[in-house]
Design a protein around this motif. Sequence first.
Motif, PDB file in Angstrom:
ATOM      1  N   LEU A   1       5.222 -49.157  17.747  1.00 26.05           N
ATOM      2  CA  LEU A   1       6.226 -48.791  18.816  1.00 26.05           C
ATOM      3  C   LEU A   1       5.708 -47.470  19.100  1.00 26.05           C
ATOM      4  O   LEU A   1       6.419 -46.262  19.649  1.00 26.05           O
ATOM      5  CB  LEU A   1       7.737 -48.767  16.971  1.00 26.05           C
ATOM      6  N   MET A   2       4.766 -47.249  17.905  1.00 28.63           N
ATOM      7  CA  MET A   2       4.527 -45.942  18.312  1.00 28.63           C
ATOM      8  C   MET A   2       2.991 -45.571  17.250  1.00 28.63           C
ATOM      9  O   MET A   2       2.941 -45.806  16.116  1.00 28.63           O
ATOM     10  CB  MET A   2       5.302 -44.377  17.661  1.00 28.63           C
ATOM     11  N   ILE A   3       2.223 -44.342  17.720  1.00 31.83           N
ATOM     12  CA  ILE A   3       0.990 -44.557  17.030  1.00 31.83           C
ATOM     13  C   ILE A   3       0.615 -43.254  17.216  1.00 31.83           C
ATOM     14  O   ILE A   3       1.084 -42.059  17.738  1.00 31.83           O
ATOM     15  CB  ILE A   3      -0.486 -44.916  17.566  1.00 31.83           C
ATOM     16  N   SER A   4       0.663 -42.156  15.444  1.00 29.98           N
ATOM     17  CA  SER A   4       0.435 -40.477  15.775  1.00 29.98           C
ATOM     18  C   SER A   4      -0.990 -39.809  15.009  1.00 29.98           C
ATOM     19  O   SER A   4      -1.250 -40.861  13.904  1.00 29.98           O
ATOM     20  CB  SER A   4       1.487 -39.939  14.634  1.00 29.98           C
ATOM     21  N   THR A   5      -1.791 -39.430  15.573  1.00 30.03           N
ATOM     22  CA  THR A   5      -2.822 -39.497  14.870  1.00 30.03           C
ATOM     23  C   THR A   5      -2.744 -37.730  14.802  1.00 30.03           C
ATOM     24  O   THR A   5      -2.685 -37.044  15.442  1.00 30.03           O
ATOM     25  CB  THR A   5      -4.486 -40.386  15.223  1.00 30.03           C
ATOM     26  N   MET A   6      -4.338 -37.076  14.543  1.00 35.56           N
ATOM     27  CA  MET A   6      -4.822 -35.716  14.083  1.00 35.56           C
ATOM     28  C   MET A   6      -5.486 -35.389  15.199  1.00 35.56           C
ATOM     29  O   MET A   6      -6.933 -35.655  15.105  1.00 35.56           O
ATOM     30  CB  MET A   6      -4.726 -35.292  12.558  1.00 35.56           C
ATOM     31  N   ALA A   7      -5.788 -33.555  15.857  1.00 32.75           N
ATOM     32  CA  ALA A   7      -6.877 -34.093  16.044  1.00 32.75           C
ATOM     33  C   ALA A   7      -7.875 -32.812  15.420  1.00 32.75           C
ATOM     34  O   ALA A   7      -9.417 -33.382  14.929  1.00 32.75           O
ATOM     35  CB  ALA A   7      -6.857 -32.545  17.308  1.00 32.75           C
ATOM     36  N   VAL A   8      -6.995 -32.293  14.254  1.00 35.92           N
ATOM     37  CA  VAL A   8      -8.106 -31.489  12.754  1.00 35.92           C
ATOM     38  C   VAL A   8      -7.311 -31.514  11.458  1.00 35.92           C
ATOM     39  O   VAL A   8      -6.288 -30.953  12.154  1.00 35.92           O
ATOM     40  CB  VAL A   8      -8.148 -30.094  13.137  1.00 35.92           C
TER      41      VAL A   8
ATOM     42  N   ASN B   1      -6.195 -30.368   8.251  1.00 38.07           N
ATOM     43  CA  ASN B   1      -5.562 -29.095   7.976  1.00 38.07           C
ATOM     44  C   ASN B   1      -6.027 -28.403   6.728  1.00 38.07           C
ATOM     45  O   ASN B   1      -6.156 -27.269   6.405  1.00 38.07           O
ATOM     46  CB  ASN B   1      -4.012 -28.595   7.423  1.00 38.07           C
ATOM     47  N   GLU B   2      -6.230 -29.337   6.028  1.00 38.03           N
ATOM     48  CA  GLU B   2      -7.612 -29.302   4.932  1.00 38.03           C
ATOM     49  C   GLU B   2      -8.467 -29.259   4.747  1.00 38.03           C
ATOM     50  O   GLU B   2      -8.740 -28.687   4.175  1.00 38.03           O
ATOM     51  CB  GLU B   2      -6.656 -30.648   3.492  1.00 38.03           C
ATOM     52  N   THR B   3      -9.047 -30.365   4.862  1.00 42.91           N
ATOM     53  CA  THR B   3     -10.536 -30.528   5.257  1.00 42.91           C
ATOM     54  C   THR B   3     -11.416 -29.639   6.553  1.00 42.91           C
ATOM     55  O   THR B   3     -12.344 -30.084   7.243  1.00 42.91           O
ATOM     56  CB  THR B   3     -10.121 -31.879   5.215  1.00 42.91           C
ATOM     57  N   GLY B   4     -10.165 -29.778   7.533  1.00 44.78           N
ATOM     58  CA  GLY B   4     -10.828 -29.341   9.088  1.00 44.78           C
ATOM     59  C   GLY B   4     -12.242 -30.326   9.751  1.00 44.78           C
ATOM     60  O   GLY B   4     -12.597 -30.642  10.885  1.00 44.78           O
ATOM     61  N   VAL B   5     -11.400 -31.695   8.972  1.00 42.22           N
ATOM     62  CA  VAL B   5     -12.081 -32.828   9.554  1.00 42.22           C
ATOM     63  C   VAL B   5     -11.589 -32.974  11.527  1.00 42.22           C
ATOM     64  O   VAL B   5     -10.564 -33.255  11.320  1.00 42.22           O
ATOM     65  CB  VAL B   5     -12.486 -34.203   9.032  1.00 42.22           C
ATOM     66  N   ARG B   6     -12.130 -33.334  12.244  1.00 42.52           N
ATOM     67  CA  ARG B   6     -12.161 -33.274  13.813  1.00 42.52           C
ATOM     68  C   ARG B   6     -11.871 -35.146  14.187  1.00 42.52           C
ATOM     69  O   ARG B   6     -13.392 -35.795  14.196  1.00 42.52           O
ATOM     70  CB  ARG B   6     -13.047 -32.287  14.688  1.00 42.52           C
ATOM     71  N   GLN B   7     -11.463 -35.574  14.625  1.00 40.64           N
ATOM     72  CA  GLN B   7     -11.389 -36.974  14.728  1.00 40.64           C
ATOM     73  C   GLN B   7     -11.761 -36.926  16.450  1.00 40.64           C
ATOM     74  O   GLN B   7     -11.715 -36.370  17.246  1.00 40.64           O
ATOM     75  CB  GLN B   7     -10.276 -37.453  15.211  1.00 40.64           C
ATOM     76  N   ASP B   8     -12.516 -38.332  16.720  1.00 32.88           N
ATOM     77  CA  ASP B   8     -13.062 -38.672  17.767  1.00 32.88           C
ATOM     78  C   ASP B   8     -12.428 -38.517  19.276  1.00 32.88           C
ATOM     79  O   ASP B   8     -11.424 -40.403  19.004  1.00 32.88           O
ATOM     80  CB  ASP B   8     -14.016 -39.060  18.091  1.00 32.88           C
ATOM     81  N   LEU B   9     -11.155 -38.086  20.070  1.00 35.32           N
ATOM     82  CA  LEU B   9      -9.744 -38.435  20.047  1.00 35.32           C
ATOM     83  C   LEU B   9     -10.543 -39.144  22.521  1.00 35.32           C
ATOM     84  O   LEU B   9      -9.701 -40.210  21.861  1.00 35.32           O
ATOM     85  CB  LEU B   9      -9.461 -37.699  20.789  1.00 35.32           C
ATOM     86  N   ALA B  10     -11.743 -39.324  21.781  1.00 31.92           N
ATOM     87  CA  ALA B  10     -12.788 -40.199  22.993  1.00 31.92           C
ATOM     88  C   ALA B  10     -12.336 -41.567  23.566  1.00 31.92           C
ATOM     89  O   ALA B  10     -11.780 -42.614  23.539  1.00 31.92           O
ATOM     90  CB  ALA B  10     -13.753 -39.638  23.877  1.00 31.92           C
ATOM     91  N   THR B  11     -13.071 -41.666  21.742  1.00 35.40           N
ATOM     92  CA  THR B  11     -13.003 -43.055  21.111  1.00 35.40           C
ATOM     93  C   THR B  11     -11.685 -43.523  20.527  1.00 35.40           C
ATOM     94  O   THR B  11     -11.492 -44.570  20.816  1.00 35.40           O
ATOM     95  CB  THR B  11     -13.887 -43.059  19.843  1.00 35.40           C
ATOM     96  N   LEU B  12     -10.350 -43.009  20.341  1.00 31.24           N
ATOM     97  CA  LEU B  12      -9.299 -42.759  19.318  1.00 31.24           C
ATOM     98  C   LEU B  12      -8.682 -43.479  21.002  1.00 31.24           C
ATOM     99  O   LEU B  12      -7.863 -44.644  21.161  1.00 31.24           O
ATOM    100  CB  LEU B  12      -8.947 -42.127  18.542  1.00 31.24           C
ATOM    101  N   GLU B  13      -8.862 -42.555  22.072  1.00 35.82           N
ATOM    102  CA  GLU B  13      -8.288 -42.666  22.932  1.00 35.82           C
ATOM    103  C   GLU B  13      -8.568 -44.914  23.756  1.00 35.82           C
ATOM    104  O   GLU B  13      -7.868 -45.531  24.197  1.00 35.82           O
ATOM    105  CB  GLU B  13      -8.582 -42.204  24.267  1.00 35.82           C
ATOM    106  N   LYS B  14     -10.049 -45.055  23.474  1.00 33.12           N
ATOM    107  CA  LYS B  14     -10.234 -46.629  24.164  1.00 33.12           C
ATOM    108  C   LYS B  14      -9.997 -47.165  23.673  1.00 33.12           C
ATOM    109  O   LYS B  14      -9.754 -48.415  24.112  1.00 33.12           O
ATOM    110  CB  LYS B  14     -11.883 -46.373  23.546  1.00 33.12           C
ATOM    111  N   VAL B  15     -10.042 -47.365  21.889  1.00 29.28           N
ATOM    112  CA  VAL B  15      -9.194 -48.354  21.426  1.00 29.28           C
ATOM    113  C   VAL B  15      -8.020 -48.579  21.114  1.00 29.28           C
ATOM    114  O   VAL B  15      -7.242 -48.966  21.785  1.00 29.28           O
ATOM    115  CB  VAL B  15      -9.673 -48.045  19.902  1.00 29.28           C
ATOM    116  N   ILE B  16      -6.572 -47.377  21.689  1.00 30.86           N
ATOM    117  CA  ILE B  16      -6.031 -47.330  21.399  1.00 30.86           C
ATOM    118  C   ILE B  16      -4.983 -47.926  23.167  1.00 30.86           C
ATOM    119  O   ILE B  16      -4.420 -49.069  23.381  1.00 30.86           O
ATOM    120  CB  ILE B  16      -5.452 -45.765  21.554  1.00 30.86           C
ATOM    121  N   ARG B  17      -6.193 -47.691  23.377  1.00 33.68           N
ATOM    122  CA  ARG B  17      -5.056 -47.910  24.750  1.00 33.68           C
ATOM    123  C   ARG B  17      -6.038 -49.614  25.485  1.00 33.68           C
ATOM    124  O   ARG B  17      -5.404 -50.311  26.034  1.00 33.68           O
ATOM    125  CB  ARG B  17      -5.917 -47.033  26.794  1.00 33.68           C
ATOM    126  N   GLN B  18      -6.823 -49.952  25.546  1.00 33.56           N
ATOM    127  CA  GLN B  18      -7.544 -51.130  25.342  1.00 33.56           C
ATOM    128  C   GLN B  18      -6.532 -52.762  24.720  1.00 33.56           C
ATOM    129  O   GLN B  18      -6.410 -53.296  24.963  1.00 33.56           O
ATOM    130  CB  GLN B  18      -9.003 -51.791  24.690  1.00 33.56           C
TER     131      GLN B  18
END
Length: 598
Positions: free
Chosen positions: A159-166, A168-185
Motif C-alpha cells: 500500500l506504501m513504501i518508505s525509504t531513506m535518502a541518508v 542518521n546513524e551511519t550516513g549511508v546514502r541510498q541510490d534513489l535513482a536505482t530504487l525508483e527504477k525498481v519501485i516503478r517497474q
Amino acid sequence: MVTPVHIRPKDDEIYLDCNATTPVLPQISRAVSHTMEQVFGNPSSSHITGLQARYILDNARRLGCEVIGAERGQLVFTSGATEGIQTAVLSALTAVRKQGQVTAGKYLLYGATEHKAVPQALAHWNELLGTKAELKAIPVDRNGLLDLDFIAQHLPHALMISTMAVNNETGVRQDLATLEKVIRQHAPGVPWMVDCVQMLGKGQLQLAQTSIDYAPFSGHKLYGPKGIGFLYVREHAAFTPLIIGGGQEQGFRSGTENLPGIAAMHTLFELLLDREQQVFKPVATLGAYREQLLAALRTAFPTLELNHAFEYSVPTTLNFSVRGVPSRDIMDVFDAANIRVSSGSACSSKVTRSYVLDAMGLDDWRSQSAIRLSFGPATEQATVDAACARIEEAAQALRHSCLLLSDTNEDFDSELDGVVQLRFDAQCCYLVIDRSAREMAVIDPIPQLADRIEKLVACQHYRVKAVVTTEPQGDDSTAAMLAQLLCASGCDAERDNVGWPLAAQADCSTPVDCDVPTDGCLLVGNRRLYRVGSRQPVYLLSSPIEPTAGARVDFAFVGEQAAPQVLESVLGEHTLVCRKWDDDFAIASQLRELKGEG
C-alpha cells in the motif's frame, strides 16, 4: 533560579553530534530575531504588517522549491520531519481507503534502518484507519543498502513504501535513482515517501524529476532552529491535512505559520543557492575532514573498526566501535575532553544497542559499542584541527592515566563490588570483587576484555587472588597470560590447567553448604570461592560470612560441560547460575530438568 539565558556550552566545547542537531548559524539567528521583533505580523492579515509577513512566507517557499528542485508540486511548512512523516502516511493510507482497495493482508514497506518515526507512524495510522496491513521491514546488506529483490517481490502487494535518502546513524546514502527504477517497474502507482532529513545540504536534489510522492525535511539538522521543517508533496499526489482548521498553508496545514522559523529557512535557502558563499564546504573538503578525524581516532583507539563503508555514505558521518570497550566508556573519554558525540541515534539514547547496525548484520559487540561522530557542512578546518588535537591528548591520557572522568565526575569502575558480569558478544566473564578489601578473582576471562580487566586492577589497586576458567586451558591462554600480569605473588607460578592456585586449600577453613566435596577454596574479601571438580570445574561463591560461620552458596560459575549431577548437588535455593556463554534458554531448561519440571 537558573533561567535559559544562564545556560550555555562550555567555552572549549567541540560539538561533533550534528546528525542529532546543529547550532544555529549567526545569520540565521539574526533573521529569526529580526522577524520576531520587526516583522511580527500574521501572514493571513491583509494590512501592510501582514503583507510583509506574507512576503517572507511566500518567498521562503519559492526558494525552498528551488533548493530541492521542486518546480512542480507543493512545499508545505511544518513543525519538523516527524509531522511531515505523519502527514505523508496519513495521506497515502486515506487515499487507499477512499479508492476502496482491499487493504487487509497487504504490506506497508519501510527500510529496516529507517528512523523510528517511520514504522511508528505506519503502525499508528494503520491501526487508527483500520487498514489492517502488515508492516514489513525491507532488509539491508552489510553496507546498509536496501534489498532490491525483496522490494521487487513485495511491492505488487504494498500500500506504501518508505525509504531513506541518508541514514542518521551511519550516513549511508541510498541510490534513489536505482530504487525508483525498481519501485516503478513493479508498482507504478504505489505511494513512495523518502526521508530526506539528513540529505539537505549534503547533495543535490531534483525531486520534481522523480516519482517520489512525499519528502519530509527538518530545519534543525542544518543550522536552523528546532520546530520548523517542510514537506514536499508531488504534484497530483494524494493529500490529507494532518492539522485542519483555519486554512493556512493553502489548506495543507492549518495553524498560524511559524514565521520566525520560516524566516530561518529563508536564510538557509539563500545560503544553499548562493554559489559564491563559503559557509557550506564542498564535498571534497568534508571528505578530507572525515579522513583527518579518522586518523586521530585510530591513534586514540587502535582497535577501532568502522561500521560503514565511506563509499556508500555522506562525508559528514563517522560511525565506529572499539573492540572490547563499551560505548559508555568511550563517551566518558570524549566528554572529559569536552568533545560531544553520540552513542547512536539521539532519539534512542536509552537503548543499549543500535537497531541500525543490527539490521546491517554487524556483530553484537559493534552494535553495543557504537559511537557516532558527525559534523555539518559548515564545519571549519580549525574545528577539525582542534578536535583531532583533543582526541590525541585523550589517547595519551588513556595510556598514562587510570581515570576516565565524565562531566559529572562519575567513575563507575571504582564503584564495582560483589559479582560483576562483563560481556563480549555472547561470552561472559565474571569478576568477584571485594572493594573494601581491594581483592578480586577473575572467572573465564575473555581476550577482548583483557585490557579492561588489567586497567581495572591497576587503577583500583586490587590484589588478584586467582584467574580461573571453567574449561582446561593451555599455557598460552588468555587466563594464563592474564594471571602472569595480574596475580599476586605465587599465583602465576603454582596453579593447575584451569588456573586454580595449588595453595588454595590453605584458605579453606570454613565448610560450604553443598553435597559434594570441594577442592579447596580461596578468600576474596569476606567471601569464599570453592572449586568442585578439576577437569570441568564448577566454582561456588559463598555469601559474605563470619570466620566461624557456615557458607551458603550464592553463585555457581559453570562451563558448558558441567555434569548435571554436580549442578544438582551444588545448587541451593538461593544459588544463581552464571555461565561463560549467555544462553538463558539453555540455563532455564537445565534448571527445569533438575527440579523435575520437564
